[in-house]
Design a protein around this motif. Structure first.
Motif, mmCIF file in Angstrom:
data_model
loop_
_atom_site.group_PDB
_atom_site.id
_atom_site.type_symbol
_atom_site.label_atom_id
_atom_site.label_comp_id
_atom_site.label_asym_id
_atom_site.label_seq_id
_atom_site.Cartn_x
_atom_site.Cartn_y
_atom_site.Cartn_z
ATOM 1 N N THR A 88 60.831 58.027 52.171
ATOM 2 C CA THR A 88 61.113 56.933 51.218
ATOM 3 C C THR A 88 60.350 55.383 51.819
ATOM 4 O O THR A 88 60.384 55.318 52.927
ATOM 5 N N LYS A 89 59.878 55.025 51.044
ATOM 6 C CA LYS A 89 59.478 53.590 51.237
ATOM 7 C C LYS A 89 60.222 52.762 50.464
ATOM 8 O O LYS A 89 60.529 52.822 49.303
ATOM 9 N N VAL A 90 60.418 51.342 51.063
ATOM 10 C CA VAL A 90 61.453 50.446 50.607
ATOM 11 C C VAL A 90 60.476 49.135 50.849
ATOM 12 O O VAL A 90 60.197 48.822 52.001
ATOM 13 N N ASP A 91 60.377 48.380 49.577
ATOM 14 C CA ASP A 91 59.574 47.182 49.568
ATOM 15 C C ASP A 91 60.324 46.301 48.488
ATOM 16 O O ASP A 91 60.014 46.287 47.595
ATOM 17 N N ASN A 92 61.094 45.447 49.170
ATOM 18 C CA ASN A 92 61.828 44.604 48.018
ATOM 19 C C ASN A 92 61.972 43.038 48.593
ATOM 20 O O ASN A 92 61.670 42.657 49.655
ATOM 21 N N TYR A 93 62.200 42.384 47.309
ATOM 22 C CA TYR A 93 62.178 41.179 47.669
ATOM 23 C C TYR A 93 63.252 40.095 47.154
ATOM 24 O O TYR A 93 63.362 40.606 45.913
ATOM 25 N N TRP A 94 64.158 39.594 47.768
ATOM 26 C CA TRP A 94 65.246 39.220 47.086
ATOM 27 C C TRP A 94 65.353 37.775 47.290
ATOM 28 O O TRP A 94 64.895 37.187 48.297
ATOM 29 N N HIS A 95 65.910 37.062 45.913
ATOM 30 C CA HIS A 95 65.943 35.283 46.073
ATOM 31 C C HIS A 95 66.860 35.274 45.050
ATOM 32 O O HIS A 95 67.423 35.771 44.039
ATOM 33 N N PHE A 96 67.705 34.156 45.340
ATOM 34 C CA PHE A 96 68.615 33.540 44.409
ATOM 35 C C PHE A 96 67.690 33.220 43.192
ATOM 36 O O PHE A 96 66.770 32.620 43.043
ATOM 37 N N THR A 97 68.794 33.220 41.902
ATOM 38 C CA THR A 97 68.042 32.786 40.697
ATOM 39 C C THR A 97 67.831 31.418 40.666
ATOM 40 O O THR A 97 68.732 30.460 41.018
ATOM 41 N N GLY A 98 66.484 30.975 40.196
ATOM 42 C CA GLY A 98 65.895 29.904 40.348
ATOM 43 C C GLY A 98 65.121 29.127 41.506
ATOM 44 O O GLY A 98 64.704 28.235 41.590
ATOM 45 N N ASP A 99 65.342 30.230 42.533
ATOM 46 C CA ASP A 99 64.666 29.762 43.808
ATOM 47 C C ASP A 99 63.620 30.758 43.948
ATOM 48 O O ASP A 99 63.797 31.843 44.010
ATOM 49 N N THR A 100 62.428 30.103 44.311
ATOM 50 C CA THR A 100 61.140 31.033 44.810
ATOM 51 C C THR A 100 61.191 31.550 45.930
ATOM 52 O O THR A 100 60.395 32.631 46.422
ATOM 53 N N ASP A 101 61.992 31.154 47.215
ATOM 54 C CA ASP A 101 61.914 31.494 48.234
ATOM 55 C C ASP A 101 63.013 32.336 48.431
ATOM 56 O O ASP A 101 64.240 32.289 47.916
ATOM 57 N N GLY A 102 62.847 33.414 49.392
ATOM 58 C CA GLY A 102 63.974 34.410 49.678
ATOM 59 C C GLY A 102 63.787 35.136 50.823
ATOM 60 O O GLY A 102 62.964 34.728 51.819
ATOM 61 N N GLU A 103 63.836 36.607 50.911
ATOM 62 C CA GLU A 103 63.709 37.553 51.904
ATOM 63 C C GLU A 103 63.057 38.756 51.431
ATOM 64 O O GLU A 103 63.428 39.357 50.485
ATOM 65 N N VAL A 104 61.934 39.055 52.507
ATOM 66 C CA VAL A 104 61.303 40.138 52.157
ATOM 67 C C VAL A 104 62.103 41.526 53.123
ATOM 68 O O VAL A 104 62.253 40.954 54.299
ATOM 69 N N THR A 105 62.418 42.784 52.515
ATOM 70 C CA THR A 105 62.589 43.864 53.359
ATOM 71 C C THR A 105 61.384 44.948 53.235
ATOM 72 O O THR A 105 61.236 45.246 52.017
ATOM 73 N N GLN A 106 60.988 45.293 54.074
ATOM 74 C CA GLN A 106 59.866 46.468 54.171
ATOM 75 C C GLN A 106 60.480 47.529 55.140
ATOM 76 O O GLN A 106 60.542 47.164 56.497
ATOM 77 N N ALA A 107 60.341 48.800 54.725
ATOM 78 C CA ALA A 107 61.238 49.903 55.544
ATOM 79 C C ALA A 107 60.565 51.305 55.092
ATOM 80 O O ALA A 107 60.184 51.370 53.813
ATOM 81 N N ARG A 108 60.459 52.152 56.031
ATOM 82 C CA ARG A 108 60.032 53.463 55.595
ATOM 83 C C ARG A 108 60.981 54.272 56.461
ATOM 84 O O ARG A 108 61.303 54.172 57.644
ATOM 85 N N TYR A 109 61.258 55.588 55.925
ATOM 86 C CA TYR A 109 62.168 56.396 56.668
ATOM 87 C C TYR A 109 61.953 57.882 56.165
ATOM 88 O O TYR A 109 61.659 57.936 54.940
ATOM 89 N N TRP A 110 62.199 58.830 57.026
ATOM 90 C CA TRP A 110 61.958 60.079 56.526
ATOM 91 C C TRP A 110 63.439 60.985 56.623
ATOM 92 O O TRP A 110 64.392 60.475 57.445
ATOM 93 N N SER A 111 63.670 61.883 55.996
ATOM 94 C CA SER A 111 65.071 62.436 56.109
ATOM 95 C C SER A 111 64.855 63.997 55.784
ATOM 96 O O SER A 111 63.864 64.559 55.363
ATOM 97 N N VAL A 112 65.964 64.636 56.441
ATOM 98 C CA VAL A 112 66.183 66.114 56.261
ATOM 99 C C VAL A 112 67.470 66.147 55.548
ATOM 100 O O VAL A 112 68.641 65.537 56.083
ATOM 101 N N PHE A 113 67.754 67.426 54.915
ATOM 102 C CA PHE A 113 69.272 67.456 54.265
ATOM 103 C C PHE A 113 69.615 68.970 54.149
ATOM 104 O O PHE A 113 68.365 69.701 53.769
ATOM 105 N N GLY A 114 70.659 69.442 54.011
ATOM 106 C CA GLY A 114 71.158 70.399 53.425
ATOM 107 C C GLY A 114 72.139 70.106 52.246
ATOM 108 O O GLY A 114 73.101 69.085 52.407
ATOM 109 N N GLN A 115 72.282 71.030 51.433
ATOM 110 C CA GLN A 115 72.996 70.545 50.247
ATOM 111 C C GLN A 115 73.859 72.056 49.789
ATOM 112 O O GLN A 115 73.095 73.081 49.685
ATOM 113 N N PHE A 116 75.106 71.961 49.071
ATOM 114 C CA PHE A 116 75.611 72.927 48.545
ATOM 115 C C PHE A 116 76.119 72.495 47.038
ATOM 116 O O PHE A 116 76.690 71.271 47.050
ATOM 117 N N ASN A 117 75.891 73.574 45.928
ATOM 118 C CA ASN A 117 76.269 73.149 44.798
ATOM 119 C C ASN A 117 77.364 74.228 44.177
ATOM 120 O O ASN A 117 76.857 75.430 44.747
#
Length: 286
Positions: free
Chosen positions: A133-162
């Motif tokens: 998974t790659k996460v690349d988001n930019y959040w800012h308050f409405t009407g404000d051009t400045d905010g915060e950038v979050t950049q992350a990457r992670y791998w995952s392994v899983f087991g599932q029962f249905n």
């Protein structure tokens, strides 16, 4: 009796759509940087050999799933989710802000399915898989051009029962996924222009979650209109190292200050999806 069951299943689908709608609404009361973005569970409910399950929907982005039963017990699956959109949010104190996203998730794996004598849950499935998974988001308050950038990457392994059931006009299923995630990169920083620049990062962030979910679908002209809702519940949250880098500028002089601390970050999130699903049976059911 079958008519009553179909009515109950249709009601379950309606309730699931309402809940999923609340999860997917553009305004949410939960303010977070959204660095953990688990996708919906795979619940194809295979019941025969040479069966292809196709799903396209909306949930944490545009979601596309394929699974193929290559024997009467085993199936392969792959899934991809792309989120390139702006989400509107409301913080817990009522402030409105936007999250501009450029994320993706890709996963795949192997599954086992069988039939049981249980009349309510005659189909049982188990899956194992891995994903990135790659996460690349930019959040800012409405009407404000400045905010915060979050950049992350992670791998995952899983087991599932249905476990679930398919009938002529509808289907329902329950799923439980155990998901381990390990971040390989996690940085965030503000875009405010001033004399002090701040950048933060986490090292070796990881976590284990339990992801229960329910799904319900109704067949219309051969297409299954399906809703799924669930939640990622953190099971372990080990302490991780956080590094804050403060850079000050005085003329042409640049000074960096490092601050290292320990934090506990819990991986949690809502899970929801609305999708259109279709099954192709290349063999006649015996």
């Amino acid at each position: 009796m079958n008519r009553c069951k179909e009515v109950l299943q249709l009601q379950l689908l309606r309730y699931s759509i309402i809940i999923v709608g609340a999860v997917l609404l553009p305004n949410k009361l939960l303010a977070q940087k959204e660095f953990y973005t688990p996708k919906s569970l795979l619940i194809p409910l295979h019941d025969q050999n040479n069966q292809l399950h196709i799903s396209f929907g909306r949930g944490g982005g545009y979601d596309f799933n394929l699974s193929y039963a290559f024997t009467d017990k085993l199936a392969l699956f792959s899934a991809a989710t792309f989120d390139n959109d702006t989400k509107k949010r409301i913080s817990i104190i009522g402030d409105r802000y936007n999250v501009d996203r450029n994320d993706y998730a890709i996963k795949g794996g192997l599954g086992y399915f069988t039939k049981t004598a249980n009349p309510e849950f005659p189909i049982v499935e188990a899956y194992i898989g891995t994903g990135i998974t790659k996460v690349d988001n930019y959040w800012h308050f409405t009407g404000d051009t400045d905010g915060e950038v979050t950049q992350a990457r992670y791998w995952s392994v899983f087991g599932q029962f249905n476990a679930g059931k398919r009938v002529s006009k509808s289907e329902y299923g329950l799923g439980l996924r155990l998901n381990y995630s390990q971040y390989t990169d996690f940085n965030f920083y503000g875009t405010h222009i001033n004399s002090i620049a701040r950048k933060s990062s986490y090292k070796n962030l990881r976590g284990l979650t339990a992801d229960p979910a329910i799904s319900a679908g109704y067949n219309l002209y051969g297409v299954n209109i399906n809703a799924q809702v669930g939640v990622a519940i953190p099971l372990i949250a080990p302490s991780v190292e956080r590094t804050d880098t403060h850079t000050t500028y005085e003329g042409s002089t640049e000074t960096k200050t490092l601050m290292i601390s320990e934090e506990k970050i819990r991986l949690y999130s809502f899970i929801g999806k609305l999708s259109l699903q279709y099954k192709l049976n290349f063999n006649k059911k015996r």
